[in-house]
Scaffold this active site. Structure first.
Site, PDB file in Angstrom:
ATOM      1  N   ASP A 123       0.873  -1.228   0.132  1.00  0.00           N
ATOM      2  CA  ASP A 123      -0.007   0.097  -0.130  1.00  0.00           C
ATOM      3  C   ASP A 123       1.088   1.385   0.054  1.00  0.00           C
ATOM      4  O   ASP A 123       0.466   2.324  -0.755  1.00  0.00           O
ATOM      5  CB  ASP A 123      -0.962  -0.170   1.243  1.00  0.00           C
ATOM      6  CG  ASP A 123      -0.367   0.022   2.599  1.00  0.00           C
ATOM      7  OD1 ASP A 123       0.874  -0.549   2.604  1.00  0.00           O
ATOM      8  OD2 ASP A 123      -1.026  -0.279   3.642  1.00  0.00           O
ATOM      9  N   ASP A 147       1.066  -8.900   4.185  1.00  0.00           N
ATOM     10  CA  ASP A 147      -0.227  -8.504   4.825  1.00  0.00           C
ATOM     11  C   ASP A 147      -1.516  -8.747   4.209  1.00  0.00           C
ATOM     12  O   ASP A 147      -2.647  -8.596   4.838  1.00  0.00           O
ATOM     13  CB  ASP A 147      -0.059  -7.163   5.332  1.00  0.00           C
ATOM     14  CG  ASP A 147       1.207  -6.732   5.944  1.00  0.00           C
ATOM     15  OD1 ASP A 147       1.813  -7.503   6.614  1.00  0.00           O
ATOM     16  OD2 ASP A 147       1.636  -5.729   6.008  1.00  0.00           O
ATOM     17  N   GLU A 242      -0.071  -8.833  15.271  1.00  0.00           N
ATOM     18  CA  GLU A 242       0.966  -7.807  15.826  1.00  0.00           C
ATOM     19  C   GLU A 242       0.051  -6.533  16.085  1.00  0.00           C
ATOM     20  O   GLU A 242       0.478  -5.423  17.078  1.00  0.00           O
ATOM     21  CB  GLU A 242       1.930  -7.538  14.873  1.00  0.00           C
ATOM     22  CG  GLU A 242       1.822  -7.125  13.626  1.00  0.00           C
ATOM     23  CD  GLU A 242       2.768  -6.602  12.703  1.00  0.00           C
ATOM     24  OE1 GLU A 242       4.011  -6.689  13.461  1.00  0.00           O
ATOM     25  OE2 GLU A 242       2.897  -6.268  11.629  1.00  0.00           O
TER      26      GLU A 242
HETATM   27  O1  F6P Z   1       4.236  -5.036   5.672  1.00  0.00           O
HETATM   28  C1  F6P Z   1       4.869  -6.154   5.846  1.00  0.00           C
HETATM   29  C2  F6P Z   1       5.337  -6.011   7.373  1.00  0.00           C
HETATM   30  O2  F6P Z   1       6.007  -7.481   7.556  1.00  0.00           O
HETATM   31  C3  F6P Z   1       4.383  -6.012   8.318  1.00  0.00           C
HETATM   32  O3  F6P Z   1       3.617  -7.381   8.638  1.00  0.00           O
HETATM   33  C4  F6P Z   1       4.898  -5.557   9.568  1.00  0.00           C
HETATM   34  O4  F6P Z   1       4.401  -4.880  10.551  1.00  0.00           O
HETATM   35  C5  F6P Z   1       6.188  -4.787   9.033  1.00  0.00           C
HETATM   36  O5  F6P Z   1       6.367  -5.049   7.442  1.00  0.00           O
HETATM   37  C6  F6P Z   1       7.663  -4.946   9.527  1.00  0.00           C
HETATM   38  O6  F6P Z   1       8.398  -4.017   8.861  1.00  0.00           O
HETATM   39  P1  F6P Z   1      10.065  -3.938   9.029  1.00  0.00           P
HETATM   40  O7  F6P Z   1      10.679  -5.053   8.262  1.00  0.00           O
HETATM   41  O8  F6P Z   1      10.657  -2.576   8.741  1.00  0.00           O
HETATM   42  O9  F6P Z   1      10.181  -4.438  10.567  1.00  0.00           O
END
Ligand code: F6P
Length: 366
Positions: A123, A147, A242
């Site tokens: 997104d 997601d 989460e």
């Molecule tokens: O959008 C994908 C995602 O894995 C989410 O599920 C999670 O909240 C976020 O990215 C984690 O991001 P990062 O890799 O910056 O920790």
């Protein structure tokens, strides 16, 4: 003259990115004779054309995409801190600030003489892509994210792999939960959407599933655990998204860093801490984290990603820019990127999946 087409991967990585790149390069080269520029680290590679680390922007050949179909990650690198409209730079006083470098990206796009750009992302990446479409760039989007929260498509690639990983983890955790008569909490990703939690929770036979879309109360969960004990089930499995939050409360997150989305952290631990005041139980928390983002894509994701890549190349060739490939009723179609980013796709608390889960006795902490 051969068309010049850029391709980039943006946002958090997920299994299947390489499969899209492979399909685009194969179709672009073999069917249309394009020159294809692999852009490094999402929009970082269009802000700084000399980006050196670790590979830099480079022209892609068939040899570059050989043997990558089944590999997780992305050969192009990615970033979820590369929004040119809020770009993080040094402020000259030892700190950092956000600034708008979008005009530089437009200038660099023209400097490279690109005829089109394929942006593979979630997104955030699609919202950025739309802003560049409005600035006149020729962009086609491809929807990725574990997601599955992107609108206008039935499914993003990467989701199937992530929920298979989560389901397998729940299966494993069940064995040890049963041996030790424990309450096990499994925290899964998904940001503010509960798709991974709901699907993996259902597939893994969870006793409770806590979703961002259904704020929870702890008492019904404690009651459910007691009820199971009375029926001879001395362990319970709780899947916690989460982004789950208590009724009337907020998500558990770290303070937002410059150029980043708020980092979600601690949802399952918070539930365990709260539950321990209501019930005497041996509890353990497992946070699956980035394990859900790596490894070999499932066959479903490989096929979906390949179909998306093929369609994206077709859209660039026919000049149908401003569109994103989407899966609808089993068919790959083109939808306006603007439609995809209009609203995130969230779990419907009254939808069929939740209804089924409730009917088979899953607690949502309501
Ligand atoms: O959008 C994908 C995602 O894995 C989410 O599920 C999670 O909240 C976020 O990215 C984690 O991001 P990062 O890799 O910056 O920790």
């Amino acid at each position: 003259m051969a068309k010049k087409v850029g391709i980039m991967t943006g946002g958090g990585d997920c299994p299947g990115l390489n499969a899209v790149i492979r399909a685009v390069v194969r179709v672009g080269k073999e069917q249309y004779g394009w020159d294809i520029l692999g852009i490094e680290d999402a929009f970082h590679g269009l802000v700084d054309l000399n980006l050196a680390s670790p590979r830099g922007n480079r022209w892609l050949d068939l040899a570059d995409v050989r043997g990558i179909l089944e590999k997780g990650g992305t050969i192009l690198g990615t970033s979820n801190r590369a929004d040119p409209f809020h770009y993080v730079v040094e402020d000259g006083q030892g700190g950092r600030r956000e600034t708008d470098v979008s005009d530089l990206v437009v200038a660099n796009y023209h400097k490279l003489e690109l005829d089109g750009l394929i942006s593979i992302g979630g997104d955030g990446s699609m919202a950025i892509a739309q802003r560049f479409v409005d600035k006149g760039l020729n962009i086609v989007g491809v929807p990725k994210t574990i997601d599955n929260d992107l609108g206008a498509t039935d499914q993003t690639f990467g989701f199937d792999t992530a929920l298979n990983i989560a389901t397998e983890a729940i299966d494993r955790i069940r064995d040890t939960a049963d041996s030790h008569d424990r309450v096990m909490l499994v925290e899964v990703m998904g940001r503010n959407a509960g798709w991974i939690a709901l699907h993996a929770g259902l597939a893994g036979g969870a006793d409770a599933i806590l979703l961002p879309e259904i704020p929870y109360r702890l008492q019904p969960i404690a009651d459910m655990i007691r009820h199971r004990r009375r029926r001879g089930k001395h362990y319970s499995i709780l899947v916690v998204a989460e982004g789950a939050k208590p009724a009337g409360g907020q998500v558990s997150s770290l303070q937002r860093q410059l150029g980043e989305m708020p980092r979600l952290m601690g949802a399952a631990t918070r539930v365990a801490t709260g539950l321990s005041e209501l019930i005497d139980a041996d509890m353990r928390v497992t946070v699956l984290g980035h394990v859900q983002r790596g490894g070999r894509p499932t066959t479903f994701d490989r096929v979906l990603a390949t179909r998306y890549g093929h369609r994206a190349a077709q859209l660039v060739e026919s000049g149908d820019f401003g569109n994103m490939t989407a899966l609808r009723n089993g068919q790959i179609v083109a939808v306006p990127i603007a439609e995809a980013v209009a609203e995130p796709k969230r779990v419907d608390p009254n939808g069929q999946l939740v209804e089924t889960a409730r009917a088979i006795g899953v607690s949502f902490g309501e």
